[in-house]
Design a protein around this motif. Structure first.
Motif, PDB file in Angstrom:
ATOM      1  N   ALA A 331       0.752  -1.324   0.022  1.00  0.00           N
ATOM      2  CA  ALA A 331       0.169  -0.028   0.094  1.00  0.00           C
ATOM      3  C   ALA A 331       0.725   1.164  -0.023  1.00  0.00           C
ATOM      4  CB  ALA A 331      -0.897   0.170   1.170  1.00  0.00           C
ATOM      5  N   LEU A 332       0.500   2.337  -0.648  1.00  0.00           N
ATOM      6  CA  LEU A 332       0.803   3.742  -0.572  1.00  0.00           C
ATOM      7  C   LEU A 332      -0.092   4.611  -0.192  1.00  0.00           C
ATOM      8  CD1 LEU A 332       3.106   3.612  -3.772  1.00  0.00           C
ATOM      9  CD2 LEU A 332       4.011   3.221  -1.780  1.00  0.00           C
ATOM     10  N   TYR A 333       0.273   5.816   0.277  1.00  0.00           N
ATOM     11  CA  TYR A 333      -0.605   6.847   0.686  1.00  0.00           C
ATOM     12  C   TYR A 333      -1.005   7.710  -0.561  1.00  0.00           C
ATOM     13  CZ  TYR A 333      -2.737  10.939   2.604  1.00  0.00           C
ATOM     14  OH  TYR A 333      -3.645  12.118   3.000  1.00  0.00           O
ATOM     15  N   GLN A 334      -2.242   7.917  -0.910  1.00  0.00           N
ATOM     16  CA  GLN A 334      -2.509   8.565  -1.824  1.00  0.00           C
ATOM     17  C   GLN A 334      -3.495   9.836  -1.297  1.00  0.00           C
ATOM     18  OE1 GLN A 334      -2.153   8.034  -5.082  1.00  0.00           O
ATOM     19  NE2 GLN A 334      -0.889   6.230  -4.557  1.00  0.00           N
ATOM     20  N   ALA A 335      -2.862  11.126  -1.697  1.00  0.00           N
ATOM     21  CA  ALA A 335      -3.365  12.178  -1.320  1.00  0.00           C
ATOM     22  C   ALA A 335      -4.715  12.620  -1.923  1.00  0.00           C
ATOM     23  CB  ALA A 335      -2.268  13.598  -1.336  1.00  0.00           C
ATOM     24  N   ASN A 336      -4.565  12.071  -3.297  1.00  0.00           N
ATOM     25  CA  ASN A 336      -5.844  12.336  -4.266  1.00  0.00           C
ATOM     26  C   ASN A 336      -6.715  11.219  -3.698  1.00  0.00           C
ATOM     27  OD1 ASN A 336      -7.703  13.476  -6.130  1.00  0.00           O
ATOM     28  ND2 ASN A 336      -6.527  12.574  -7.862  1.00  0.00           N
ATOM     29  N   GLY A 337      -8.065  11.809  -3.295  1.00  0.00           N
ATOM     30  CA  GLY A 337      -8.936  10.842  -3.036  1.00  0.00           C
ATOM     31  C   GLY A 337      -8.780  10.467  -1.345  1.00  0.00           C
ATOM     32  N   ALA A 338      -7.963  10.595  -0.722  1.00  0.00           N
ATOM     33  CA  ALA A 338      -7.877  10.447   0.576  1.00  0.00           C
ATOM     34  C   ALA A 338      -9.016  10.878   1.348  1.00  0.00           C
ATOM     35  CB  ALA A 338      -6.623  11.082   1.196  1.00  0.00           C
ATOM     36  N   THR A 339      -9.570  10.450   2.361  1.00  0.00           N
ATOM     37  CA  THR A 339     -10.864  10.726   3.072  1.00  0.00           C
ATOM     38  C   THR A 339     -10.463  12.049   4.053  1.00  0.00           C
ATOM     39  OG1 THR A 339     -11.425   8.476   3.399  1.00  0.00           O
ATOM     40  CG2 THR A 339     -12.392  10.075   5.047  1.00  0.00           C
ATOM     41  N   SER A 340     -11.483  13.062   3.811  1.00  0.00           N
ATOM     42  CA  SER A 340     -11.567  14.158   4.512  1.00  0.00           C
ATOM     43  C   SER A 340     -12.786  14.464   5.060  1.00  0.00           C
ATOM     44  CB  SER A 340     -11.005  15.360   3.688  1.00  0.00           C
ATOM     45  OG  SER A 340     -11.107  16.752   4.337  1.00  0.00           O
ATOM     46  N   SER A 342     -14.864  12.485   6.551  1.00  0.00           N
ATOM     47  CA  SER A 342     -15.643  11.400   6.135  1.00  0.00           C
ATOM     48  C   SER A 342     -16.097  11.415   4.854  1.00  0.00           C
ATOM     49  CB  SER A 342     -16.795  11.333   6.784  1.00  0.00           C
ATOM     50  OG  SER A 342     -17.834  12.035   6.719  1.00  0.00           O
ATOM     51  N   LEU A 343     -15.498  12.204   3.842  1.00  0.00           N
ATOM     52  CA  LEU A 343     -15.768  12.248   2.265  1.00  0.00           C
ATOM     53  C   LEU A 343     -14.444  12.146   1.447  1.00  0.00           C
ATOM     54  CD1 LEU A 343     -18.593  14.815   2.325  1.00  0.00           C
ATOM     55  CD2 LEU A 343     -18.990  12.252   2.347  1.00  0.00           C
ATOM     56  N   PRO A 344     -14.478  11.391   0.390  1.00  0.00           N
ATOM     57  CA  PRO A 344     -13.384  11.215  -0.240  1.00  0.00           C
ATOM     58  C   PRO A 344     -13.018  12.785  -1.037  1.00  0.00           C
ATOM     59  CG  PRO A 344     -15.204  10.346  -1.599  1.00  0.00           C
ATOM     60  CD  PRO A 344     -15.581  10.707  -0.095  1.00  0.00           C
ATOM     61  N   ASP A 345     -11.741  13.097  -0.485  1.00  0.00           N
ATOM     62  CA  ASP A 345     -11.226  14.384  -1.363  1.00  0.00           C
ATOM     63  C   ASP A 345     -10.465  14.359  -2.657  1.00  0.00           C
ATOM     64  OD1 ASP A 345     -10.042  16.942  -1.851  1.00  0.00           O
ATOM     65  OD2 ASP A 345      -8.629  16.873  -0.605  1.00  0.00           O
ATOM     66  N   VAL A 346     -11.322  14.286  -3.725  1.00  0.00           N
ATOM     67  CA  VAL A 346     -10.813  14.166  -5.235  1.00  0.00           C
ATOM     68  C   VAL A 346     -10.442  15.183  -6.048  1.00  0.00           C
ATOM     69  CG1 VAL A 346     -11.212  13.016  -7.510  1.00  0.00           C
ATOM     70  CG2 VAL A 346     -12.245  11.952  -5.371  1.00  0.00           C
ATOM     71  N   LYS A 347      -9.382  15.740  -6.453  1.00  0.00           N
ATOM     72  CA  LYS A 347      -8.876  16.884  -7.224  1.00  0.00           C
ATOM     73  C   LYS A 347      -9.705  16.741  -8.570  1.00  0.00           C
ATOM     74  CE  LYS A 347      -5.951  17.457  -3.981  1.00  0.00           C
ATOM     75  NZ  LYS A 347      -6.137  18.631  -2.929  1.00  0.00           N
ATOM     76  N   PRO A 348      -9.850  18.130  -8.949  1.00  0.00           N
ATOM     77  CA  PRO A 348     -10.992  18.355 -10.030  1.00  0.00           C
ATOM     78  C   PRO A 348     -10.008  18.214 -11.270  1.00  0.00           C
ATOM     79  CG  PRO A 348     -10.396  20.633  -8.769  1.00  0.00           C
ATOM     80  CD  PRO A 348      -9.927  19.382  -8.052  1.00  0.00           C
ATOM     81  N   THR A 349      -8.393  18.112 -10.939  1.00  0.00           N
ATOM     82  CA  THR A 349      -7.680  18.187 -12.350  1.00  0.00           C
ATOM     83  C   THR A 349      -7.136  16.832 -12.545  1.00  0.00           C
ATOM     84  OG1 THR A 349      -5.868  19.186 -11.114  1.00  0.00           O
ATOM     85  CG2 THR A 349      -7.331  20.910 -12.222  1.00  0.00           C
ATOM     86  N   LEU A 350      -6.716  16.550 -13.692  1.00  0.00           N
ATOM     87  CA  LEU A 350      -5.835  15.505 -14.222  1.00  0.00           C
ATOM     88  C   LEU A 350      -4.795  15.522 -15.088  1.00  0.00           C
ATOM     89  CD1 LEU A 350      -5.790  12.258 -14.044  1.00  0.00           C
ATOM     90  CD2 LEU A 350      -7.296  12.195 -16.137  1.00  0.00           C
ATOM     91  N   ASN A 351      -3.700  15.216 -14.585  1.00  0.00           N
ATOM     92  CA  ASN A 351      -2.457  15.424 -15.387  1.00  0.00           C
ATOM     93  C   ASN A 351      -2.441  14.556 -16.605  1.00  0.00           C
ATOM     94  OD1 ASN A 351      -1.602  17.373 -13.665  1.00  0.00           O
ATOM     95  ND2 ASN A 351      -0.494  15.993 -12.533  1.00  0.00           N
TER      96      ASN A 351
END
Length: 420
Positions: A331-340, A342-351
């Motif tokens: 496993a690796l920690y993923q900042a994009n999609g991490a729970t914040s 109680s809800l997933p924190d998904v960034k609105p951009t995609l490289n």
């Protein structure tokens, strides 16, 4: 003559062009060959220089507070298991132990006194119950006396009633009537006295019963204060725990090395007052070393547990160490999609450019040679010998392997660490 010179010049130009073309072709072929070799090497032997030597470290923190009175250490010193690291002033803890022992003795005396009190209260209960039995029998006896005196009183009254009419006819004397009257009065007095004795005996029974209750209450209070639960006395156990705690604190004043290793980051000195839990320094364990190598996720498929690894430490150029793949991170920690919240924190951009993730691979190292000691945090290059993709050039005998040359002989795990 001019035509001859021009023809010679043209011939030289053509030769230079041919040589240039050949050199260009050679360079292109060489570049392709080098690229193919590099590609084959990377395909056959995944490698990474994002790798570092690791070891277990133990932070040495005191379990008791106090002033350091002895510190026979220097930073980066090698210590064996059982070596004295530091000593804290023991005098306050010796006093605490003596106080706990004295308190234990007092509790032992108190427990014995309570046991004696229980015995005395139980004896009082038995004695008072015997008194109740005697008082109850006395009540019966007094009641019998009341009946007897009443019978005498009734007889005296009847006798007086029979002789009074005789006095008028002078069949009896006045003295005889007076005597009968006095006997009746005496019998009445005896009845009253007997009734009073019955009341006194009954009161004695009540008093004895109250004394029984009081003795039982004293016995129960003594039992409660005694704190006996089955075969265990809670008061003695509590005092014993205090003694054991004081003994432990006294032992904690002397700290010894739990294992072989190197002292590092020593940031204290004799005379400093230390608190519980403050890390004074760390010990780097000498017996277990490993490499934490971060490989691309595109290479993880080829890496298997148990595969041999060639490890090159930057501090020792040209010297190869042998390692073995012990495990691959899951496993690796993923900042994009991490729970914040109680809800997933998904960034609105995609490289548009997606970089491959790196997963940690743990590689155990064999014991090092005393001439080449490991240091935690040292940078290394790790090359894994896999069964991976078709090593075409190696099959053709055109490509060497970093694993062909046997690894250097390593000392046993019990080798003496280098003294530095």
């Amino acid at each position: 003559m001019l035509d001859s010179a021009n023809s010679n010049l043209s011939g030289n130009d053509r030769a230079r062009r041919i040589i240039g073309v050949l050199l260009s072709l050679l360079a292109i072929v060489s570049a392709l060959a080098c690229g193919l070799v590099a590609w084959q090497q990377l395909q056959r032997y995944p490698r990474t220089d994002d790798a570092y030597i690791r070891a277990n470290t133990i932070g040495m923190a005191p379990r008791v507070f106090g002033q350091i009175v002895e510190l026979p250490l220097v930073d980066n010193q090698f210590v064996e298991a059982g070596t004295l690291l530091y000593r804290i002033d023991v005098r306050p803890y010796e006093v605490a132990l003596a106080r706990a022992n004295a308190a234990l003795l007092l509790v032992e005396f108190e427990v014995q006194a309570l046991k004696d009190a229980i015995l005395v209260a139980a004896a009082d209960v038995d004695t008072t119950r015997a008194q109740i039995a005697r008082s109850e029998s006395l009540v019966i006896e007094r009641q019998a006396q009341v009946a007897a005196t009443r019978a005498r009183e009734a007889y005296a009254a009847d006798y007086l009633a029979r002789i009074k009419p005789l006095l008028i006819k002078q069949f009896v004397t006045a003295d005889r009537v007076a005597l009968a009257q006095s006997e009746l009065d005496a019998a009445s007095a005896d009845v009253a006295a007997a009734q009073a004795s019955v009341v006194n005996a009954a009161a004695a029974v009540v008093a004895a019963q109250a004394e029984v209750l009081s003795a039982q209450a004293r016995e129960q209070q003594a039992r409660n204060e005694l704190g006996q639960v089955g075969d265990v006395n809670a008061r003695l156990e509590a005092a014993g725990v205090e003694v054991a705690d004081a003994q432990l604190n006294l032992q904690y004043c002397e700290v010894r090395a739990p294992l072989d290793g190197w002292v590092t980051n020593l940031n204290t000195n004799v005379g400093e007052f230390v608190k519980v839990g403050d890390t004074l320094f760390s010990i780097v364990q000498n017996s277990q070393w490993w490499v934490m190598a971060n490989f691309l996720e595109t290479e993880i498929e080829q890496i298997k547990v148990g595969q041999e690894v060639a490890v090159y430490v930057y501090a020792y150029p040209g010297h190869r160490f042998k390692g073995t793949v012990q495990g691959i991170g899951w496993a690796l920690y993923q900042a994009n999609g991490a729970t914040s919240a109680s809800l997933p924190d998904v960034k609105p951009t995609l490289n548009w450019i997606r970089l491959a993730q790196r997963f940690p691979v743990r590689i155990t190292l064999e014991p090092f040679d005393a001439k080449y000691p490991f240091r935690m945090g040292a940078t290394v290059t790790a090359i894994v010998k896999t069964d991976g993709r078709d090593p075409m050039l190696e099959q053709l005998g055109l490509l060497g392997s970093p694993f062909v040359t046997p690894a250097a002989e390593f000392p046993s795990s019990g080798s003496v660490a280098p003294v530095r």
